[in-house]
Design an enzyme around this catalytic site. Sequence first.
Site, PDB file in Angstrom:
ATOM      1  N   GLY A  11      -6.955  -5.339   2.494  1.00 53.41           N
ATOM      2  CA  GLY A  11      -7.212  -4.218   3.406  1.00 53.41           C
ATOM      3  C   GLY A  11      -6.408  -4.199   4.689  1.00 53.41           C
ATOM      4  O   GLY A  11      -6.792  -3.536   5.654  1.00 53.41           O
ATOM      5  N   ASN A  13      -3.463  -2.774   5.148  1.00 51.92           N
ATOM      6  CA  ASN A  13      -2.935  -1.414   5.358  1.00 51.92           C
ATOM      7  C   ASN A  13      -4.047  -0.475   5.824  1.00 51.92           C
ATOM      8  O   ASN A  13      -3.812   0.375   6.683  1.00 51.92           O
ATOM      9  CB  ASN A  13      -2.258  -0.887   4.091  1.00 51.92           C
ATOM     10  CG  ASN A  13      -0.839  -1.410   3.962  1.00 51.92           C
ATOM     11  OD1 ASN A  13       0.049  -0.988   4.698  1.00 51.92           O
ATOM     12  ND2 ASN A  13      -0.637  -2.347   3.049  1.00 51.92           N
ATOM     13  N   ARG A  64     -12.752   5.192 -17.663  1.00 54.19           N
ATOM     14  CA  ARG A  64     -11.956   5.644 -16.516  1.00 54.19           C
ATOM     15  C   ARG A  64     -12.340   7.058 -16.084  1.00 54.19           C
ATOM     16  O   ARG A  64     -12.340   7.378 -14.903  1.00 54.19           O
ATOM     17  CB  ARG A  64     -10.460   5.624 -16.863  1.00 54.19           C
ATOM     18  CG  ARG A  64      -9.888   4.236 -16.912  1.00 54.19           C
ATOM     19  CD  ARG A  64      -8.361   4.265 -16.992  1.00 54.19           C
ATOM     20  NE  ARG A  64      -7.853   2.977 -17.395  1.00 54.19           N
ATOM     21  CZ  ARG A  64      -7.687   1.943 -16.571  1.00 54.19           C
ATOM     22  NH1 ARG A  64      -7.949   2.060 -15.295  1.00 54.19           N
ATOM     23  NH2 ARG A  64      -7.233   0.791 -17.021  1.00 54.19           N
ATOM     24  N   MET A  89      -6.123  -1.106  -6.853  1.00 52.57           N
ATOM     25  CA  MET A  89      -5.633  -1.759  -8.070  1.00 52.57           C
ATOM     26  C   MET A  89      -6.186  -1.151  -9.357  1.00 52.57           C
ATOM     27  O   MET A  89      -6.382  -1.868 -10.338  1.00 52.57           O
ATOM     28  CB  MET A  89      -5.961  -3.257  -8.014  1.00 52.57           C
ATOM     29  CG  MET A  89      -5.410  -3.974  -6.801  1.00 52.57           C
ATOM     30  SD  MET A  89      -3.624  -3.789  -6.640  1.00 52.57           S
ATOM     31  CE  MET A  89      -3.076  -4.942  -7.882  1.00 52.57           C
ATOM     32  N   ARG A  90      -6.464   0.143  -9.346  1.00 53.92           N
ATOM     33  CA  ARG A  90      -6.928   0.813 -10.568  1.00 53.92           C
ATOM     34  C   ARG A  90      -5.935   1.889 -10.948  1.00 53.92           C
ATOM     35  O   ARG A  90      -5.416   2.607 -10.074  1.00 53.92           O
ATOM     36  CB  ARG A  90      -8.286   1.506 -10.352  1.00 53.92           C
ATOM     37  CG  ARG A  90      -9.416   0.608  -9.967  1.00 53.92           C
ATOM     38  CD  ARG A  90      -9.796  -0.372 -11.029  1.00 53.92           C
ATOM     39  NE  ARG A  90     -10.182   0.241 -12.289  1.00 53.92           N
ATOM     40  CZ  ARG A  90     -10.290  -0.439 -13.440  1.00 53.92           C
ATOM     41  NH1 ARG A  90     -10.019  -1.726 -13.469  1.00 53.92           N
ATOM     42  NH2 ARG A  90     -10.661   0.172 -14.535  1.00 53.92           N
ATOM     43  N   HIS A 108       3.967   1.053  -1.677  1.00 59.82           N
ATOM     44  CA  HIS A 108       4.401   0.003  -2.601  1.00 59.82           C
ATOM     45  C   HIS A 108       5.365  -0.926  -1.857  1.00 59.82           C
ATOM     46  O   HIS A 108       6.241  -0.455  -1.133  1.00 59.82           O
ATOM     47  CB  HIS A 108       5.097   0.642  -3.815  1.00 59.82           C
ATOM     48  CG  HIS A 108       5.488  -0.367  -4.839  1.00 59.82           C
ATOM     49  ND1 HIS A 108       4.562  -0.941  -5.693  1.00 59.82           N
ATOM     50  CD2 HIS A 108       6.680  -0.940  -5.127  1.00 59.82           C
ATOM     51  CE1 HIS A 108       5.193  -1.819  -6.471  1.00 59.82           C
ATOM     52  NE2 HIS A 108       6.476  -1.835  -6.144  1.00 59.82           N
ATOM     53  N   GLU A 142       2.939   8.337 -13.621  1.00 56.29           N
ATOM     54  CA  GLU A 142       3.549   7.030 -13.856  1.00 56.29           C
ATOM     55  C   GLU A 142       3.353   6.154 -12.620  1.00 56.29           C
ATOM     56  O   GLU A 142       3.550   6.625 -11.497  1.00 56.29           O
ATOM     57  CB  GLU A 142       5.054   7.186 -14.119  1.00 56.29           C
ATOM     58  CG  GLU A 142       5.383   7.944 -15.390  1.00 56.29           C
ATOM     59  CD  GLU A 142       4.763   7.304 -16.618  1.00 56.29           C
ATOM     60  OE1 GLU A 142       4.848   6.063 -16.743  1.00 56.29           O
ATOM     61  OE2 GLU A 142       4.180   8.044 -17.435  1.00 56.29           O
ATOM     62  N   ALA A 172       6.230  -4.407   8.021  1.00 57.34           N
ATOM     63  CA  ALA A 172       6.928  -3.124   7.856  1.00 57.34           C
ATOM     64  C   ALA A 172       6.000  -2.071   7.230  1.00 57.34           C
ATOM     65  O   ALA A 172       6.012  -0.898   7.629  1.00 57.34           O
ATOM     66  CB  ALA A 172       8.162  -3.333   6.987  1.00 57.34           C
TER      67      ALA A 172
HETATM   68  C1  GRF Z   1       0.385  -3.954  -0.155  1.00 61.90           C
HETATM   69  O1  GRF Z   1       1.480  -4.801  -0.279  1.00 61.90           O
HETATM   70  C2  GRF Z   1       0.669  -2.600  -0.742  1.00 61.90           C
HETATM   71  O2  GRF Z   1       2.001  -2.202  -0.584  1.00 61.90           O
HETATM   72  C3  GRF Z   1       0.351  -2.802  -2.210  1.00 61.90           C
HETATM   73  O3  GRF Z   1      -0.777  -3.635  -2.201  1.00 61.90           O
HETATM   74  C4  GRF Z   1      -0.784  -4.421  -1.020  1.00 61.90           C
HETATM   75  C5  GRF Z   1      -2.101  -4.178  -0.344  1.00 61.90           C
HETATM   76  O4  GRF Z   1      -2.278  -5.021   0.785  1.00 61.90           O
HETATM   77  N1  GRF Z   1       0.168  -1.558  -2.882  1.00 61.90           N
HETATM   78  P1  GRF Z   1      -3.481  -4.797   1.760  1.00 61.90           P
HETATM   79  O5  GRF Z   1      -4.765  -4.804   0.930  1.00 61.90           O
HETATM   80  O6  GRF Z   1      -3.292  -3.470   2.447  1.00 61.90           O
HETATM   81  O7  GRF Z   1      -3.437  -5.936   2.727  1.00 61.90           O
END
Ligand code: GRF
Length: 215
Positions: A11, A13, A64, A89-90, A108, A142, A172
């Site tokens: 978490g 981000n 799903r 992650m889904r 990403h 995709e 970053a």
């Molecule tokens: C990050 O590297 C993001 O780019 C990727 O999953 C990771 C999530 O990290 N999709 P966090 O949970 O935000 O620390």
Amino acid sequence: MKLGVLFSGRGTNLGALIEACKDEDYPAEIAIAISNNPDAEGIAIAEAAGVRVQVINHKEFEDRDTFDAALDATLRDAGVELVCNAGFMRILTSGFVSHWHNRQLNIHPSLLPAFKGLHVHDRVLESGVRLTGATVHFVRDEMDEGPIVAQVAVPVEPDDTVETLTARVLVAEHKIYPMAIRLVADGKARVQGERVVIQGMTESEAGPLYVPALD
Ligand code: GRF
């Protein structure tokens, strides 16, 4: 613009978006944060900041479609206008993705279209590339594909480990995700064809796209 942040784990981000939204001038606010994982560390980050957070555990759903329907209904009820995947992650069904077409972003940790998928930093180190980075893009069916809103380049150092590279790229990411959302919320980033056209970007918004300001 009302954001719905989807996450599954650490978490950081989500934390960066929470911080950005504290700025009065920021054109977005987090209406709801949703985790599919009841043990996600990010839940505590949202709670500590007083952000509405909800767990929708995918394991409690038959398939799903029913999970995505619950996700969709919760986002709509919260008045969400832009879905922001932040380490979610889904894999989402194409029904969900098409409902939020051009209204869902993902971050990403690579310079897409290079290094899609999982274990990005291991593969980056194995490959010997000298530059990696992070990408914010609109979501398509995709995985890790879709019109790119913003990218930031990050150097790979000769003695990097997965841990050191992860940490550098995350710094970053935490800059570029709020910046990309600002561009979308301000109406400056628009999808034309399958590319994003940016209009009226200020110099401070333009900088991190090309030169990482890692201070
Ligand atoms: C990050 O590297 C993001 O780019 C990727 O999953 C990771 C999530 O990290 N999709 P966090 O949970 O935000 O620390």
